[in-house]
Design a protein around this motif. Structure first.
Motif, PDB file in Angstrom:
ATOM      1  N   ALA A   6       8.457  -7.657 -14.277  1.00 19.00           N
ATOM      2  CA  ALA A   6       7.133  -7.372 -14.795  1.00 19.00           C
ATOM      3  C   ALA A   6       6.518  -6.207 -14.041  1.00 19.00           C
ATOM      4  CB  ALA A   6       6.257  -8.606 -14.663  1.00 19.00           C
ATOM      5  N   TRP A   7       5.478  -5.651 -14.652  1.00 24.91           N
ATOM      6  CA  TRP A   7       4.832  -4.472 -14.093  1.00 24.91           C
ATOM      7  C   TRP A   7       3.349  -4.718 -13.863  1.00 24.91           C
ATOM      8  CZ3 TRP A   7       8.310  -1.016 -12.738  1.00 24.91           C
ATOM      9  CH2 TRP A   7       9.514  -0.983 -13.424  1.00 24.91           C
ATOM     10  N   GLY A   8       2.804  -4.088 -12.836  1.00 22.19           N
ATOM     11  CA  GLY A   8       1.377  -4.157 -12.559  1.00 22.19           C
ATOM     12  C   GLY A   8       0.690  -2.946 -13.117  1.00 22.19           C
TER      13      GLY A   8
ATOM     14  N   GLY B  75       0.764  -1.177  -8.154  1.00 21.45           N
ATOM     15  CA  GLY B  75       0.402  -0.169  -7.176  1.00 21.45           C
ATOM     16  C   GLY B  75       0.922   1.206  -7.539  1.00 21.45           C
ATOM     17  N   GLY B  76       0.102   2.000  -8.225  1.00 20.56           N
ATOM     18  CA  GLY B  76       0.467   3.382  -8.535  1.00 20.56           C
ATOM     19  C   GLY B  76       1.395   3.560  -9.710  1.00 20.56           C
ATOM     20  N   PHE B  77       1.549   2.536 -10.539  1.00 20.95           N
ATOM     21  CA  PHE B  77       2.490   2.649 -11.659  1.00 20.95           C
ATOM     22  C   PHE B  77       1.818   3.232 -12.896  1.00 20.95           C
ATOM     23  CE2 PHE B  77       4.865  -0.130  -8.992  1.00 20.95           C
ATOM     24  CZ  PHE B  77       6.181   0.133  -9.282  1.00 20.95           C
TER      25      PHE B  77
ATOM     26  N   SER C  91       0.830  -1.200   0.000  1.00 23.45           N
ATOM     27  CA  SER C  91       0.000   0.000   0.000  1.00 23.45           C
ATOM     28  C   SER C  91       0.864   1.250   0.000  1.00 23.45           C
ATOM     29  CB  SER C  91      -0.913   0.003   1.226  1.00 23.45           C
ATOM     30  OG  SER C  91      -1.528   1.263   1.396  1.00 23.45           O
ATOM     31  N   GLU C  92       0.405   2.257  -0.702  1.00 24.64           N
ATOM     32  CA  GLU C  92       1.137   3.525  -0.765  1.00 24.64           C
ATOM     33  C   GLU C  92       1.190   4.239   0.590  1.00 24.64           C
ATOM     34  OE1 GLU C  92      -2.794   5.923  -2.450  1.00 24.64           O
ATOM     35  OE2 GLU C  92      -1.116   5.468  -3.767  1.00 24.64           O
TER      36      GLU C  92
ATOM     37  N   GLY D 188       4.991   2.340  -0.071  1.00 23.95           N
ATOM     38  CA  GLY D 188       4.472   1.640  -1.235  1.00 23.95           C
ATOM     39  C   GLY D 188       5.529   0.799  -1.920  1.00 23.95           C
ATOM     40  N   VAL D 189       5.311   0.536  -3.193  1.00 25.30           N
ATOM     41  CA  VAL D 189       6.261  -0.234  -3.997  1.00 25.30           C
ATOM     42  C   VAL D 189       7.266   0.748  -4.586  1.00 25.30           C
ATOM     43  CG1 VAL D 189       6.550  -1.790  -5.941  1.00 25.30           C
ATOM     44  CG2 VAL D 189       4.503  -1.951  -4.507  1.00 25.30           C
TER      45      VAL D 189
END
Length: 433
Positions: free
Chosen positions: A321-323, A300-302, A255-256, A273-274
């Motif tokens: 990899a990216w979310g 998360g927020g990307f 979580s941010e 966050g991440v």
């Protein structure tokens, strides 16, 4: 130059044909226009040029063509619908074609009364799908070859899933989260071990991951969330120890508002966050434990900018990899979707007087516009390039709706721009339908 690229069959879209023909989804003034023209026996032959005003990718064109194929026509004297598509000359570019500002992407030539009631619908198809394509392509490019998954389903109405999933697929996403999103190309939805499953196993990530791998390990790449206990490095190693080669990847989704325990030594200024340092530490923990094969997925927020920041940090910190954030019309709260591989796309949405752009990314909305030119015996040729008067402002439907003359430009929220010139035709051959 011949085009051999196939278009999606109109049946793919499951269009509500009766309601399209009746103008149910059409701005009322287009319906009244069609009704009046037919009542007055007027059948002006026109050429409609469709365009938008940004550098983008063309999406929704096959759906727009399908709307014309099933919806053009009129009710005959016997009360039976008389199809009109065969009386039109339609030219269009293809799904995924790069397009420039004010470039003509489709022309419709014929009796305006046959298709006046469809403009709202086919422009809407183009606007939304092109928006999704452009945003997904932005994160595809930012990710520099890392595969991207498209997980926007929870952030928008379920009815938009099919077309949005197709647009993301054409733009370069390698997977989507629902079967509906993958249905237009015969695919299936994919995903990761979610927080909900871990919670259902009493918060035991290893137990949930082990059960998931036993059941689905032969069907997909097993990717496990490791932030449930807010100690991603420790949990990642525990899951990798338990699953061994059955584990494809771990996903960071902190979580941010939280600082992961793996960064506790950094004190009160530790990033939340991440973030890059968290990805570095999880990578190091996995490598030190002999799990170098395990990929790292981040979410998360990307958006494209944040992905580019991670990529600039170099291979030691670059996740596998990216979310992705959703790429669709935004009408709900801030997106928090995740992905197994790929980038996080910018999100845009329904425009209103209070929200001129997406609150999540300030990305302008992509709007598609149509230009209509009356064709007279001396002006049946393709319209010539025009100056600024051919454009419109905002969510505008710019119509060149007068015979050759010099009429004033009238602009409102849905503007009608009137002049005698047309837009520049596309510099590429368009497919003749």
């Amino acid at each position: 130059m011949a085009h051999d690229r196939l278009r999606l069959d109109p049946a793919t879209f499951q269009l509500p044909v009766g309601r399209l023909r009746a103008g149910h989804y059409t701005d009322a003034y287009f319906n009244s226009t069609k009704e009046l023209l037919e009542a007055e026996g007027r059948h002006p032959r026109v050429i409609m040029q469709v365009f938008q005003k940004q550098d983008s990718l063309l999406g929704g064109i096959d759906e727009a063509v399908a709307v014309l194929k099933v919806g053009a026509g009129c009710v005959g004297p016997d009360g039976v619908w008389a199809p009109g598509f065969d009386d039109l000359v339609v030219r269009a570019l293809h799904e995924g074609d790069p397009i420039g500002p004010r470039e003509t992407v489709m022309t419709i030539e014929g009796d305006y009364a046959q298709f006046a009631h469809l403009e709202t619908v086919y422009l809407g198809c183009l606007a939304r799908r092109s928006l999704v394509m452009r945003n997904v392509r932005a994160v595809v490019d930012a990710a520099r070859g890392k595969p991207i998954m498209f997980f926007p389903a929870r952030h928008d109405h379920w009815l938009v899933q099919t077309g949005d999933g197709w647009a993301a697929h054409i733009a370069g996403a390698i997977g989507v989260s629902t079967d509906a999103q993958a249905s237009w190309w015969g695919g299936r939805g994919i995903g990761t071990v979610p927080h909900a499953l871990i919670a259902a196993f009493g918060g035991d990530t290893v137990a949930a991951a082990s059960a998931f791998a036993r059941r689905y390990g032969t069907q997909l790449n097993v990717t496990v969330l490791v932030d449930f206990e807010n100690h991603s490095a420790r949990t990642a190693v525990a899951v990798a120890d338990a699953l061994g080669p059955a584990l494809w990847g771990v996903r960071l989704d902190t979580s941010e508002s939280l600082v992961d325990e793996a960064l506790a030594d950094l004190g009160p200024d530790a990033p939340r966050g991440v973030n890059v340092e968290l990805a570095r530490r999880v990578r190091a923990a996995l490598d030190d434990a002999g799990h170098g094969h395990v990929r790292i997925v981040v979410s998360g927020g990307f958006d494209a900018d944040k992905i580019a920041h991670f990529e600039r940090e170099g291979p030691r910190s670059t996740p596998t990899a990216w979310g992705p954030r959703s790429c669709a019309a935004r009408t709900t709260s801030r997106p928090t979707s995740c992905a197994s591989t790929g980038g996080r796309a910018r999100r845009s949405g329904a425009r209103s007087a209070r929200t001129p752009a997406c609150s999540a990314c300030s990305e302008p909305y992509l709007t598609c516009t149509a230009t209509l030119t009356w064709l007279t015996p001396s002006s049946v040729a393709e319209p010539a390039a025009s100056g600024p008067k051919a454009s419109s402002v905002g969510l505008a439907f710019a119509k060149l709706a007068s015979p050759p003359a010099t009429a004033p430009i009238s602009r409102t929220t849905f503007a009608v721009s009137r002049n005698s010139a047309g837009l520049a035709p596309s510099s590429r051959p368009a497919a003749v339908l």
